[in-house]
Motif scaffolding. Structure first.
Motif, PDB file in Angstrom:
ATOM      1  N   ASP A  85       0.858  -1.177   0.000  1.00 60.86           N
ATOM      2  CA  ASP A  85       0.000   0.000   0.000  1.00 60.86           C
ATOM      3  C   ASP A  85       0.900   1.235   0.000  1.00 60.86           C
ATOM      4  OD1 ASP A  85      -2.557  -1.074  -0.051  1.00 60.86           O
ATOM      5  OD2 ASP A  85      -2.620  -1.327   2.131  1.00 60.86           O
ATOM      6  N   ALA A  86       0.598   2.167  -0.866  1.00 64.54           N
ATOM      7  CA  ALA A  86       1.392   3.392  -0.938  1.00 64.54           C
ATOM      8  C   ALA A  86       0.948   4.397   0.115  1.00 64.54           C
ATOM      9  CB  ALA A  86       1.294   4.008  -2.326  1.00 64.54           C
ATOM     10  N   LEU A  87      -0.276   4.273   0.564  1.00 60.80           N
ATOM     11  CA  LEU A  87      -0.829   5.187   1.551  1.00 60.80           C
ATOM     12  C   LEU A  87      -1.244   4.389   2.778  1.00 60.80           C
ATOM     13  CD1 LEU A  87      -3.131   7.147  -0.911  1.00 60.80           C
ATOM     14  CD2 LEU A  87      -0.893   7.866  -0.074  1.00 60.80           C
ATOM     15  N   THR A  88      -0.966   4.926   3.941  1.00 60.41           N
ATOM     16  CA  THR A  88      -1.370   4.249   5.175  1.00 60.41           C
ATOM     17  C   THR A  88      -2.357   5.137   5.930  1.00 60.41           C
ATOM     18  OG1 THR A  88       0.521   5.182   6.365  1.00 60.41           O
ATOM     19  CG2 THR A  88       0.798   2.998   5.399  1.00 60.41           C
ATOM     20  N   GLY A  89      -3.191   4.494   6.701  1.00 62.31           N
ATOM     21  CA  GLY A  89      -4.126   5.235   7.535  1.00 62.31           C
ATOM     22  C   GLY A  89      -5.488   5.472   6.915  1.00 62.31           C
ATOM     23  N   ASP A  90      -5.588   5.382   5.601  1.00 61.84           N
ATOM     24  CA  ASP A  90      -6.866   5.602   4.930  1.00 61.84           C
ATOM     25  C   ASP A  90      -7.042   4.504   3.887  1.00 61.84           C
ATOM     26  OD1 ASP A  90      -9.103   6.442   3.575  1.00 61.84           O
ATOM     27  OD2 ASP A  90      -8.334   8.432   3.076  1.00 61.84           O
ATOM     28  N   ALA A  91      -7.763   3.466   4.254  1.00 64.96           N
ATOM     29  CA  ALA A  91      -7.919   2.291   3.393  1.00 64.96           C
ATOM     30  C   ALA A  91      -8.565   2.640   2.053  1.00 64.96           C
ATOM     31  CB  ALA A  91      -8.723   1.214   4.109  1.00 64.96           C
ATOM     32  N   ASP A  92      -9.537   3.555   2.055  1.00 67.61           N
ATOM     33  CA  ASP A  92     -10.205   3.915   0.803  1.00 67.61           C
ATOM     34  C   ASP A  92      -9.249   4.620  -0.154  1.00 67.61           C
ATOM     35  OD1 ASP A  92     -12.597   2.803   1.647  1.00 67.61           O
ATOM     36  OD2 ASP A  92     -13.386   4.716   2.426  1.00 67.61           O
ATOM     37  N   SER A  93      -8.467   5.545   0.355  1.00 67.25           N
ATOM     38  CA  SER A  93      -7.484   6.248  -0.491  1.00 67.25           C
ATOM     39  C   SER A  93      -6.400   5.296  -0.966  1.00 67.25           C
ATOM     40  CB  SER A  93      -6.857   7.411   0.277  1.00 67.25           C
ATOM     41  OG  SER A  93      -7.819   8.399   0.554  1.00 67.25           O
ATOM     42  N   ALA A  94      -5.982   4.391  -0.099  1.00 67.68           N
ATOM     43  CA  ALA A  94      -4.960   3.412  -0.486  1.00 67.68           C
ATOM     44  C   ALA A  94      -5.470   2.520  -1.617  1.00 67.68           C
ATOM     45  CB  ALA A  94      -4.541   2.567   0.716  1.00 67.68           C
ATOM     46  N   LEU A  95      -6.723   2.087  -1.523  1.00 62.52           N
ATOM     47  CA  LEU A  95      -7.298   1.252  -2.572  1.00 62.52           C
ATOM     48  C   LEU A  95      -7.437   2.040  -3.877  1.00 62.52           C
ATOM     49  CD1 LEU A  95      -8.505  -1.404  -3.533  1.00 62.52           C
ATOM     50  CD2 LEU A  95     -10.730  -0.606  -2.682  1.00 62.52           C
ATOM     51  N   GLU A  96      -7.868   3.291  -3.797  1.00 60.34           N
ATOM     52  CA  GLU A  96      -7.998   4.118  -4.994  1.00 60.34           C
ATOM     53  C   GLU A  96      -6.630   4.309  -5.666  1.00 60.34           C
ATOM     54  OE1 GLU A  96      -9.452   8.590  -6.351  1.00 60.34           O
ATOM     55  OE2 GLU A  96      -9.881   7.895  -4.319  1.00 60.34           O
ATOM     56  N   PHE A  97      -5.602   4.557  -4.869  1.00 62.70           N
ATOM     57  CA  PHE A  97      -4.256   4.712  -5.423  1.00 62.70           C
ATOM     58  C   PHE A  97      -3.799   3.404  -6.072  1.00 62.70           C
ATOM     59  CE2 PHE A  97       0.362   4.985  -5.326  1.00 62.70           C
ATOM     60  CZ  PHE A  97       0.566   6.248  -5.859  1.00 62.70           C
ATOM     61  N   ARG A  98      -4.088   2.287  -5.412  1.00 64.01           N
ATOM     62  CA  ARG A  98      -3.740   0.970  -5.951  1.00 64.01           C
ATOM     63  C   ARG A  98      -4.433   0.743  -7.299  1.00 64.01           C
ATOM     64  NH1 ARG A  98      -1.544  -3.618  -3.947  1.00 64.01           N
ATOM     65  NH2 ARG A  98      -1.405  -2.786  -1.847  1.00 64.01           N
ATOM     66  N   GLN A  99      -5.700   1.120  -7.389  1.00 66.18           N
ATOM     67  CA  GLN A  99      -6.443   0.949  -8.646  1.00 66.18           C
ATOM     68  C   GLN A  99      -5.819   1.753  -9.787  1.00 66.18           C
ATOM     69  OE1 GLN A  99     -10.270   2.206  -7.154  1.00 66.18           O
ATOM     70  NE2 GLN A  99     -10.968   0.098  -6.850  1.00 66.18           N
ATOM     71  N   LEU A 100      -5.243   2.895  -9.457  1.00 71.17           N
ATOM     72  CA  LEU A 100      -4.649   3.764 -10.474  1.00 71.17           C
ATOM     73  C   LEU A 100      -3.227   3.364 -10.856  1.00 71.17           C
ATOM     74  CD1 LEU A 100      -5.847   7.208  -9.067  1.00 71.17           C
ATOM     75  CD2 LEU A 100      -6.778   5.971 -11.041  1.00 71.17           C
TER      76      LEU A 100
END
Length: 188
Positions: A70-85
């Protein structure tokens, strides 16, 4: 026996025995298999073209998660969105480096230009990440435990064998990085 990579007039060179080349070829292939996503039957061609993968999920395999964290920690929704991109292009980049390195294994002597050396460094790093996860290397003490196994004759279980493979890949990557640094100094 493998010879460390070294920088020279023709580029960065190294030497691998047939068994060492076979081992690396198998490791590269295994990592490629891990990284290849299952293509959904309903994949949107436009999304694929621009690198979006809306069906992507956080990997459940800890080794794959180490390759695709995960590139982002602490915010699962933002991490998933970043992963999708980003995950599709990251997977493709890693697979490309592994395939390029594997192609170089056709001869005992490896001769790498700067781009080839970069791809090899990426491939070896991904192998080390997976092996480190499988060996549960988390601390300096864990790393020391892995380095205790020094002889192939001492490998009497899977962990000992994987430790020796990890040590070999680490040594190979270290010699490559050192040769890349020498090459970089020459070009300055």
């Amino acid at each position: 026996m493998a010879k460390a990579f070294s920088a020279g007039r023709r580029g960065i060179t190294g030497f691998l025995e047939p068994a060492e080349r076979d081992l690396l070829r198998k490791l590269f292939s295994d990592i490629i298999t891990m990284l290849e996503p299952a293509t959904p039957a309903h994949e949107d061609p436009l999304a694929a073209l621009i690198g979006l993968d809306m069906d992507v999920r956080v990997p459940t395999d800890p080794a794959l998660l180490r390759l695709l964290p995960d590139a982002l920690t602490g915010d699962a929704d933002s991490a998933l969105e970043f992963r999708q991109l980003t995950e599709r292009s990251l997977r493709e980049s890693k697979i490309g480096a592994l395939r390029a390195a594997s192609l170089g294994l056709d001869s005992e002597k490896l001769v790498l230009d700067s781009e080839g050396a970069k791809l090899w460094a990426m491939a070896l790093n991904d192998v080390r990440l997976v092996l480190a996860e499988r060996l549960a290397i988390r601390t300096a003490e864990d790393a020391e435990r892995i380095h205790e196994v020094q002889d192939w004759g001492d490998a009497d279980d899977v962990e000992s064998y994987l430790s020796l493979v990890y040590n070999f890949v680490s040594w190979l990557q270290e010699s490559l990085v050192q040769a890349m640094l020498v090459e970089l100094q020459r070009t300055k």
